[in-house]
Design an enzyme around this catalytic site. Structure first.
Site, short mmCIF file in Angstrom:
data_model
loop_
_atom_site.label_atom_id
_atom_site.label_comp_id
_atom_site.label_asym_id
_atom_site.label_seq_id
_atom_site.Cartn_x
_atom_site.Cartn_y
_atom_site.Cartn_z
N ASP A 99 0.90 -1.08 -0.23
CA ASP A 99 -0.11 -0.26 0.53
C ASP A 99 0.61 1.25 -0.17
OD1 ASP A 99 -2.58 1.50 0.93
OD2 ASP A 99 -2.65 1.10 2.67
N LYS A 127 -1.45 -1.60 -4.38
CA LYS A 127 -2.38 -0.66 -4.64
C LYS A 127 -1.74 0.35 -5.61
CE LYS A 127 -5.34 -1.24 -1.49
NZ LYS A 127 -6.24 -0.53 0.15
N PHE A 148 -10.61 -0.22 -0.74
CA PHE A 148 -9.87 -1.63 0.30
C PHE A 148 -10.36 -3.04 -0.34
CE2 PHE A 148 -10.10 -3.29 4.60
CZ PHE A 148 -9.19 -2.72 4.92
N ASP A 155 -8.18 -8.93 5.46
CA ASP A 155 -9.72 -8.68 6.28
C ASP A 155 -9.64 -6.94 6.05
OD1 ASP A 155 -6.89 -6.83 7.72
OD2 ASP A 155 -8.06 -6.89 9.38
#
Ligand code: XMP
Length: 181
Positions: A99, A127, A148, A155
């Site tokens: 990320d 990402k 997301f 999770d």
């Protein structure tokens, strides 16, 4: 289902098999240790190593900056208790998602100072448009849009890890109060 499929199960399986074959080719004859970052990379670890048909060890490290929320926490906590012995090993650090890049960059340093022969990185997902720390993963499964994602180990509020695909939480699901156990 409150999750929209982004990467289906068969695409994950095929890509991870390709990555495993690549890793096996490049690490044949070398003292490979795959160090997976808990908890999100548990599932990709289990699938990836079954496609790596050269001898290797596995190790685990626990790092967290997300604590049941969808924004990056301010401090990265690395759990020393689990740190594997990587002296003279060729380490492949495996994380679920790249990320901002802060987690992997910190872990590369963390492993390097423990005497590893080499440290490279593998991520299932990367990402787009989020990276702050410059780091090019050596192996990358899929590039995804800035959303997301959950499933296949990832999770939201410690749920959805069991989904066999990677998906995006539908509108309205993020920010809801935690579900009852
Ligand atoms: P950085 O920013 O350090 O973050 O590259 C890597 C860690 O952040 C978590 N992360 C996510 N977890 N869905 C998740 O379930 C996401 O979309 C997401 N984006 C980042 C993850 O723990 C990863 O190891």
């Amino acid at each position: 289902m409150p999750v929209e499929v982004l990467i289906p199960e068969d695409a994950l399986r095929a890509r991870i098999h390709e990555l495993g074959a690549e890793v096996a080719r490049e690490y044949a004859g070398k003292p490979l240790t795959i160090v997976a970052v808990l908890t999100g990379s548990l599932i990709v670890l289990a699938d990836l190593i079954r496609s790596i048909d050269v001898p290797h060890r596995i190790g685990l490290v626990h790092a967290s900056s997300y604590r049941g929320a969808t924004t990056t926490g301010s401090t990265l906590v690395i759990n020393e208790a689990l740190a594997p012995d990587v002296a003279d090993r060729d380490v492949l650090l495996l994380d679920d998602i790249l990320d901002t890049g802060r987690t992997l960059a910190a872990l590369v340093d963390h492993i390097a100072v423990r005497g590893a022969r080499s440290v490279r990185t593998a991520v299932l997902l990367r990402k787009l448009g989020r990276q702050i720390v410059p780091l090019e993963p050596d192996y990358c499964g899929f590039t995804i849009p800035d959303a997301f994602v959950v499933g296949y180990g990832l999770d939201y509020d410690d749920d959805y890890r069991h989904l066999p695909y990677v998906g995006v939480l539908k509108e309205g699901m993020i920010g809801r109060p935690p579900r009852d156990p």
